[in-house]
Design an enzyme around this catalytic site. Structure first.
Site, PDB file in Angstrom:
ATOM      1  N   GLU A  61     -40.970 -28.091  16.190  1.00 17.71           N
ATOM      2  CA  GLU A  61     -41.360 -29.183  15.290  1.00 17.71           C
ATOM      3  C   GLU A  61     -40.730 -30.473  15.780  1.00 17.71           C
ATOM      4  OE1 GLU A  61     -41.304 -27.732  10.973  1.00 17.71           O
ATOM      5  OE2 GLU A  61     -39.902 -26.401  12.005  1.00 17.71           O
ATOM      6  N   GLU A 120     -32.635 -29.579  16.545  1.00 18.93           N
ATOM      7  CA  GLU A 120     -33.407 -29.321  15.336  1.00 18.93           C
ATOM      8  C   GLU A 120     -34.904 -29.241  15.602  1.00 18.93           C
ATOM      9  OE1 GLU A 120     -33.417 -28.352  11.286  1.00 18.93           O
ATOM     10  OE2 GLU A 120     -31.792 -28.534  12.736  1.00 18.93           O
ATOM     11  N   GLU A 122     -33.583 -17.815   6.521  1.00 21.93           N
ATOM     12  CA  GLU A 122     -33.638 -18.503   7.808  1.00 21.93           C
ATOM     13  C   GLU A 122     -32.508 -17.999   8.689  1.00 21.93           C
ATOM     14  OE1 GLU A 122     -33.547 -22.773   7.439  1.00 21.93           O
ATOM     15  OE2 GLU A 122     -34.760 -22.738   5.619  1.00 21.93           O
ATOM     16  N   LYS A 131     -39.266 -33.444  13.399  1.00 18.53           N
ATOM     17  CA  LYS A 131     -38.200 -33.252  12.420  1.00 18.53           C
ATOM     18  C   LYS A 131     -37.071 -34.250  12.649  1.00 18.53           C
ATOM     19  CE  LYS A 131     -36.931 -29.306  10.876  1.00 18.53           C
ATOM     20  NZ  LYS A 131     -36.371 -27.937  10.757  1.00 18.53           N
TER      21      LYS A 131
END
Length: 490
Positions: free
Chosen positions: A324, A335, A272, A327
């Site tokens: 997303e 995030e 990542e 999250k």
């Protein structure tokens, strides 16, 4: 739906970099690749089949899952895309304690998908960042026993030579003030020795997640230009080596740590790495494009790092593919905004992964073009609880300090919260009531860079492997089996 997935794409020319990698004394040639995490922790999820089409149109050739979700694996069947499935951290205890549990996990999540025309599974990730310091050792003792059991289960299935085990680690597993002094945390020395010995003997890479953005976000004294690849006035001198960006410094710290264990040539994959586009100061489209394109160019240049010149990582996986917005925001509001694509598969900024600029998802089905906003003729003095409710369910992080919608004013904030909730509820008319304070409009209320979204109507389209077979991740059955196994051994 799948929770988090990672993908990789090789470039047509420069990206097909050949690296010489030593595995247990043998030499192998490995193609270096650029990748991206595909996460679906979202209230506006594209169907896996649409996402797989997005991968294909962008020539993405590898995909990594943090679990083994049936919908994702079904969509990937027949695509030819290489797959890494994952044993989630919450299953490590079960898999480590029972060979029957590991046999079942492999059967349910690997073997049954590896049929003719099925999924091309290459790796199993055993946990995700299980040595993270904030876990306080919660999963540490399960990792190697789980690896042992899973390796035996793969052997029983005649897959030990085909499917490799790996363990994605956070960069906090090692530490140093200078790259050449890198060493694993003292409490991890033994388990890292055991892990790297296993990886080396089985031809598997060491996987690590590196985030220069988090260094900048968490330290006001961190030099901003050192986080990027455009040159810096804050270079770090380490003996004969000079570091001009945080990525190379972090990477070589790991190289030094591996070298101290006697595995200086261990191949490394970056699981990542990326930059968010919203939700915090320094999290914006321009910074994300600058970092990600700089990183890609750096890797595809084949320059390597001071301790590994001419040897870039085997693969680098950008985080992430899609935003997303469901999250957790405990790490920060950013995030929910790591995607190079927005939730609906539309590229946020021009980015060349080595195959030309990103192409958008095609044939995305949206809800009707209508929005929920605050009624301009109503007194909004009692709206606070409604906004709290809306933002508890939907994503309002764009409104936070540093966010793209931070400057749209109080009424704009209320309208943004109302609409976010309304779209999560699939535009149910009652979800725009808010005790009469909301109203539906057909005029787009977006303001400047603050975009009021319209949700998608995608549904999951599943495939069958064979008549009468039903695929699933096996988590419930696995836990039942382990429970029964424990009762029988009382």
């Amino acid at each position: 739906m799948c929770k988090d997935i990672i993908l990789t794409t090789t470039s047509a020319a420069v990206g097909l970099l050949l690296m010489v990698v030593v595995f247990g004394g043998s030499v192998q040639f490995v193609e270096s690749a650029i990748g991206v995490n595909w996460g679906t922790v979202s209230n506006h999820r594209l169907s896996p089949s649409t996402v797989v089409d997005l991968l294909k149109v962008n020539k993405i050739q590898k995909v990594k899952l943090f679990d083994a979700d049936q919908d994702c694996l079904r969509a990937l069947m027949g695509s030819g895309i290489e797959v890494m499935v994952g044993v989630s951290n919450d299953l490590l205890a079960a898999v480590s304690s029972s060979t029957a549990a590991s046999d079942l996990w492999v059967s349910q999540n690997v073997t049954r998908y590896m049929v003719r025309g099925g999924a091309n599974i290459k790796y199993i990730a055993v946990g995700n960042e299980p040595f993270l310091s904030s876990y306080s050792g919660q999963f540490q003792s399960y990792v190697m026993p789980a690896i042992t059991n899973l390796q035996q289960s793969l052997a029983k299935a005649n897959l030990a030579g085909t499917v490799k085990l790996v363990v994605p680690c956070n960069a906090d597993a090692y530490e140093a003030s200078l790259p050449s002094q890198g060493a694993f945390r003292p409490e991890l020395t033994q388990i890292m020795t055991d892990l790297v010995t296993f990886l080396n003997s089985n031809g598997s890479p060491f996987i690590v997640n590196i985030y220069p953005f988090l260094s900048l976000y968490g330290n006001s004294d961190f030099p901003q230009d050192y986080a990027f690849f455009e040159g810096t006035t804050h270079s770090v001198t380490d003996g004969p080596n000079v570091y001009y960006n945080a990525f190379d410094g972090n990477y070589d710290t790991l190289v030094s740590a591996l070298n101290k264990l006697g595995f200086g040539q261990m191949p490394i994959v970056i699981g990542e790495v990326g930059w968010p586009t919203d939700g915090a100061v320094n999290a914006n489209v321009n910074a994300a494009r600058l970092f990600n394109q700089g990183l890609i160019n750096h890797v595809l240049s084949n320059k390597g790092t001071p301790l590994r010149p001419g040897q870039p990582p085997m693969d680098i996986y950008l985080f992430g593919l899609l935003d997303e917005e469901a999250k957790s925001v405990l790490p920060g509001s950013f995030e929910r905004h790591w995607g190079i694509f927005s939730f609906d598969g539309q590229a946020k900024y021009p980015l060349n992964l080595g195959n030309g600029l990103l192409r958008n998802a095609e044939n995305v089905q949206y809800l009707p073009s209508r929005w929920c906003v605050a009624d301009p003729f109503k007194d909004l003095s009692g709206v606070e609880e409604h906004v709290k409710l809306a933002c508890a369910v939907a994503d309002c992080t764009n409104l936070n300090y540093g966010g793209s919608c931070n400057g749209i004013g109080e009424r704009g904030n209320i309208s943004y919260a109302f609409n976010s909730y309304y779209q999560v509820q699939k535009q149910n008319s009652q979800s725009c009531e808010f005790d009469g304070l909301g109203m539906i409009t057909f005029q787009n209320p977006s303001m400047g860079q603050c975009k009021f979204l319209v949700g998608v109507t995608e549904r999951v389209v599943t495939k069958r492997i064979s008549q009468g077979s039903r695929l699933h991740s096996g988590s419930v059955i696995l836990w039942l089996l382990v429970f029964c196994w424990g009762v029988l051994n009382l």
